[in-house]
Motif scaffolding. Structure first.
Motif, PDB file in Angstrom:
ATOM      1  N   LEU A  99     -12.503   8.970   5.592  1.00  0.00           N
ATOM      2  CA  LEU A  99     -13.283   9.986   4.868  1.00  0.00           C
ATOM      3  C   LEU A  99     -12.449  11.051   4.162  1.00  0.00           C
ATOM      4  O   LEU A  99     -13.015  11.978   3.584  1.00  0.00           O
ATOM      5  N   ASN A 100     -11.111  10.924   4.222  1.00  0.00           N
ATOM      6  CA  ASN A 100     -10.292  11.819   3.397  1.00  0.00           C
ATOM      7  C   ASN A 100     -10.405  11.374   1.942  1.00  0.00           C
ATOM      8  O   ASN A 100     -10.541  10.182   1.661  1.00  0.00           O
ATOM      9  N   LYS A 101     -10.319  12.322   1.040  1.00  0.00           N
ATOM     10  CA  LYS A 101     -10.433  12.016  -0.381  1.00  0.00           C
ATOM     11  C   LYS A 101      -9.372  12.782  -1.151  1.00  0.00           C
ATOM     12  O   LYS A 101      -8.842  13.775  -0.664  1.00  0.00           O
ATOM     13  N   MET A 102      -9.059  12.336  -2.339  1.00  0.00           N
ATOM     14  CA  MET A 102      -8.193  13.120  -3.219  1.00  0.00           C
ATOM     15  C   MET A 102      -8.416  12.720  -4.677  1.00  0.00           C
ATOM     16  O   MET A 102      -8.932  11.636  -4.964  1.00  0.00           O
ATOM     17  N   ASP A 103      -8.030  13.619  -5.575  1.00  0.00           N
ATOM     18  CA  ASP A 103      -8.093  13.326  -7.003  1.00  0.00           C
ATOM     19  C   ASP A 103      -6.861  12.504  -7.351  1.00  0.00           C
ATOM     20  O   ASP A 103      -5.742  12.845  -6.956  1.00  0.00           O
ATOM     21  N   LEU A 104      -7.063  11.431  -8.091  1.00  0.00           N
ATOM     22  CA  LEU A 104      -5.936  10.555  -8.424  1.00  0.00           C
ATOM     23  C   LEU A 104      -5.139  11.107  -9.603  1.00  0.00           C
ATOM     24  O   LEU A 104      -5.721  11.567 -10.582  1.00  0.00           O
ATOM     25  N   PRO A 105      -3.816  11.020  -9.521  1.00  0.00           N
ATOM     26  CA  PRO A 105      -3.019  11.303 -10.719  1.00  0.00           C
ATOM     27  C   PRO A 105      -3.246  10.169 -11.737  1.00  0.00           C
ATOM     28  O   PRO A 105      -3.830   9.138 -11.409  1.00  0.00           O
ATOM     29  N   GLY A 106      -2.792  10.341 -12.947  1.00  0.00           N
ATOM     30  CA  GLY A 106      -3.017   9.350 -14.007  1.00  0.00           C
ATOM     31  C   GLY A 106      -2.412   7.992 -13.704  1.00  0.00           C
ATOM     32  O   GLY A 106      -2.866   6.962 -14.228  1.00  0.00           O
ATOM     33  N   ARG A 107      -1.389   7.963 -12.860  1.00  0.00           N
ATOM     34  CA  ARG A 107      -0.727   6.708 -12.500  1.00  0.00           C
ATOM     35  C   ARG A 107      -0.255   6.847 -11.058  1.00  0.00           C
ATOM     36  O   ARG A 107       0.447   7.807 -10.721  1.00  0.00           O
ATOM     37  N   CYS A 108      -0.635   5.901 -10.210  1.00  0.00           N
ATOM     38  CA  CYS A 108      -0.228   5.976  -8.804  1.00  0.00           C
ATOM     39  C   CYS A 108      -0.333   4.599  -8.170  1.00  0.00           C
ATOM     40  O   CYS A 108      -0.986   3.703  -8.704  1.00  0.00           O
ATOM     41  N   ILE A 109       0.350   4.445  -7.052  1.00  0.00           N
ATOM     42  CA  ILE A 109       0.217   3.205  -6.286  1.00  0.00           C
ATOM     43  C   ILE A 109      -0.585   3.505  -5.025  1.00  0.00           C
ATOM     44  O   ILE A 109      -0.255   4.422  -4.271  1.00  0.00           O
ATOM     45  N   VAL A 110      -1.660   2.740  -4.846  1.00  0.00           N
ATOM     46  CA  VAL A 110      -2.534   2.880  -3.686  1.00  0.00           C
ATOM     47  C   VAL A 110      -2.300   1.674  -2.786  1.00  0.00           C
ATOM     48  O   VAL A 110      -2.270   0.539  -3.277  1.00  0.00           O
ATOM     49  N   ARG A 111      -2.091   1.924  -1.488  1.00  0.00           N
ATOM     50  CA  ARG A 111      -1.837   0.822  -0.553  1.00  0.00           C
ATOM     51  C   ARG A 111      -2.679   0.949   0.708  1.00  0.00           C
ATOM     52  O   ARG A 111      -2.965   2.050   1.157  1.00  0.00           O
ATOM     53  N   PHE A 112      -3.067  -0.191   1.258  1.00  0.00           N
ATOM     54  CA  PHE A 112      -3.689  -0.260   2.587  1.00  0.00           C
ATOM     55  C   PHE A 112      -3.378  -1.649   3.107  1.00  0.00           C
ATOM     56  O   PHE A 112      -3.396  -2.624   2.346  1.00  0.00           O
ATOM     57  N   GLY A 113      -3.071  -1.755   4.403  1.00  0.00           N
ATOM     58  CA  GLY A 113      -2.640  -3.050   4.934  1.00  0.00           C
ATOM     59  C   GLY A 113      -1.522  -3.593   4.058  1.00  0.00           C
ATOM     60  O   GLY A 113      -0.570  -2.881   3.745  1.00  0.00           O
ATOM     61  N   GLU A 114      -1.649  -4.839   3.622  1.00  0.00           N
ATOM     62  CA  GLU A 114      -0.616  -5.427   2.769  1.00  0.00           C
ATOM     63  C   GLU A 114      -0.990  -5.372   1.280  1.00  0.00           C
ATOM     64  O   GLU A 114      -0.334  -5.981   0.448  1.00  0.00           O
ATOM     65  N   TYR A 115      -2.071  -4.678   0.986  1.00  0.00           N
ATOM     66  CA  TYR A 115      -2.532  -4.589  -0.400  1.00  0.00           C
ATOM     67  C   TYR A 115      -1.812  -3.489  -1.163  1.00  0.00           C
ATOM     68  O   TYR A 115      -1.560  -2.411  -0.619  1.00  0.00           O
ATOM     69  N   GLN A 116      -1.515  -3.779  -2.417  1.00  0.00           N
ATOM     70  CA  GLN A 116      -0.917  -2.786  -3.321  1.00  0.00           C
ATOM     71  C   GLN A 116      -1.735  -2.776  -4.617  1.00  0.00           C
ATOM     72  O   GLN A 116      -1.985  -3.827  -5.199  1.00  0.00           O
ATOM     73  N   PHE A 117      -2.161  -1.594  -5.021  1.00  0.00           N
ATOM     74  CA  PHE A 117      -2.914  -1.438  -6.267  1.00  0.00           C
ATOM     75  C   PHE A 117      -2.198  -0.383  -7.115  1.00  0.00           C
ATOM     76  O   PHE A 117      -2.110   0.777  -6.698  1.00  0.00           O
ATOM     77  N   LEU A 118      -1.718  -0.776  -8.272  1.00  0.00           N
ATOM     78  CA  LEU A 118      -1.232   0.222  -9.224  1.00  0.00           C
ATOM     79  C   LEU A 118      -2.431   0.669 -10.050  1.00  0.00           C
ATOM     80  O   LEU A 118      -3.087  -0.167 -10.697  1.00  0.00           O
ATOM     81  N   MET A 119      -2.754   1.961  -9.994  1.00  0.00           N
ATOM     82  CA  MET A 119      -3.921   2.467 -10.715  1.00  0.00           C
ATOM     83  C   MET A 119      -3.454   3.327 -11.879  1.00  0.00           C
ATOM     84  O   MET A 119      -2.730   4.295 -11.682  1.00  0.00           O
ATOM     85  N   GLU A 120      -3.863   2.947 -13.080  1.00  0.00           N
ATOM     86  CA  GLU A 120      -3.441   3.650 -14.294  1.00  0.00           C
ATOM     87  C   GLU A 120      -4.654   3.970 -15.146  1.00  0.00           C
ATOM     88  O   GLU A 120      -5.485   3.107 -15.405  1.00  0.00           O
ATOM     89  N   LYS A 121      -4.698   5.201 -15.599  1.00  0.00           N
ATOM     90  CA  LYS A 121      -5.831   5.647 -16.408  1.00  0.00           C
ATOM     91  C   LYS A 121      -5.383   5.833 -17.849  1.00  0.00           C
ATOM     92  O   LYS A 121      -4.378   6.486 -18.104  1.00  0.00           O
ATOM     93  N   GLU A 122      -6.134   5.216 -18.762  1.00  0.00           N
ATOM     94  CA  GLU A 122      -5.884   5.441 -20.195  1.00  0.00           C
ATOM     95  C   GLU A 122      -7.079   6.229 -20.718  1.00  0.00           C
ATOM     96  O   GLU A 122      -8.210   5.725 -20.708  1.00  0.00           O
ATOM     97  N   ASP A 123      -6.839   7.455 -21.156  1.00  0.00           N
ATOM     98  CA  ASP A 123      -7.931   8.362 -21.502  1.00  0.00           C
ATOM     99  C   ASP A 123      -8.736   7.905 -22.703  1.00  0.00           C
ATOM    100  O   ASP A 123      -8.183   7.429 -23.691  1.00  0.00           O
ATOM    101  N   GLY A 124     -10.050   8.061 -22.609  1.00  0.00           N
ATOM    102  CA  GLY A 124     -10.942   7.796 -23.733  1.00  0.00           C
ATOM    103  C   GLY A 124     -11.733   9.046 -24.053  1.00  0.00           C
ATOM    104  O   GLY A 124     -11.415  10.131 -23.554  1.00  0.00           O
TER     105      GLY A 124
END
Lengths: 181, 181
Positions: free
Chosen positions: A110-135
């Protein structure tokens, strides 16, 4: 009215903010954990939505086919910062069992945070690179999934084109040291 | 197994965080804008949920019967602060037409903020006093609605018992000056 005039009268299309997720799991080639995702497809979503990721197709918009994943692992939702005219995204960890790492920040249940424009999110063995391109649009945004050929933790390689033989000549992926957290 | 032993074997009940909403609208007695709410009833909700308030019963858990209310006016969702063991709540304005005032903070479309333990939320002519009573459970919380007999902006009266004749002897409710914002 003809098709042409309805085209001419339609609202001007706004560019959508694109939230791109480049995903990696060490067993992605053997067990198809990402079979619930459509790669390279752009999907338009309403900014009213809270987008859940997890194992349950009843509870989640994007599913991961893996018993080690929680029924709902995390949620993503758009919002607008007070001092900014474009969409931002918030992430919340909804797993009671697994921490979520946003770059080096550890989120418990239940912890939350605002994501920076580019970050790597991980849990277990999963890796997600999250990138935002503004519209421009605030009402809608789109998601796009990309499958990473190898671990995202090899920072110096990520973003480089894959060599023609599909294999980087360098050393094996270096896992980050768990003690860092 | 008898009923008694299943009672004895059941998980220990945890006290739920209670999110109490005391609501007021100047026309609440004539047009029953709050008929979608069940007053004094406690409702248990999962912390996975995002609770929408607005006009549409398809999109909202709690509805307001009023054409001046947006289909989704705002959302409430539980989360856990990093340095705190109890549930907190975040509010997000989902109305493109109406600002949401949280005490003196103005939230535009898609702006969000973490709620203090006690605050007054306003939009249009609606006033909601939101008060959180901390519990132990993180997995569930409960909501409770109370109908305010008069405007919540009369701060000095709010919380006092209603006199036996049901009528406060003092002056009329004083609206806050719009210029303050």
């Amino acid at each position: 009215m003809t098709t042409m005039s309805s085209f001419e009268d339609a609202d001007t299309e706004e560019k959508l903010t694109c939230f791109q997720l480049t995903v990696y799991h060490p067993n992605q080639d053997n067990n198809n954990v990402f079979q619930g995702l459509r790669f390279f497809n752009r999907e338009r979503l309403s900014s009213m939505e809270v987008v859940n990721f997890g194992r349950s197709s009843n509870l989640c918009h994007y599913t991961l086919q893996d018993k080690q994943v929680s029924r709902v692992q995390f949620s993503l939702q758009p919002f607008k910062q007070f001092n900014n005219s474009v969409l931002s995204f918030e992430i919340k960890n909804l797993s009671k069992k697994t921490s979520l790492l946003v770059d080096n920040m550890e989120l418990g249940y239940l912890n939350k945070m605002d994501l920076p424009g580019r970050c790597i999110v991980r849990f277990g063995e999963y890796q997600f690179l999250m990138e935002k391109e503004d519209g421009e649009s605030l009402e809608y945004f789109e998601t796009r999934f990309v499958l990473a050929p190898r671990s995202l933790l090899e920072e110096r390689h990520y973003g480089m084109p894959v060599p023609e033989n599909g294999f980087y000549s360098s050393t094996l992926p270096t896992e980050m040291d768990e003690n860092e957290y």
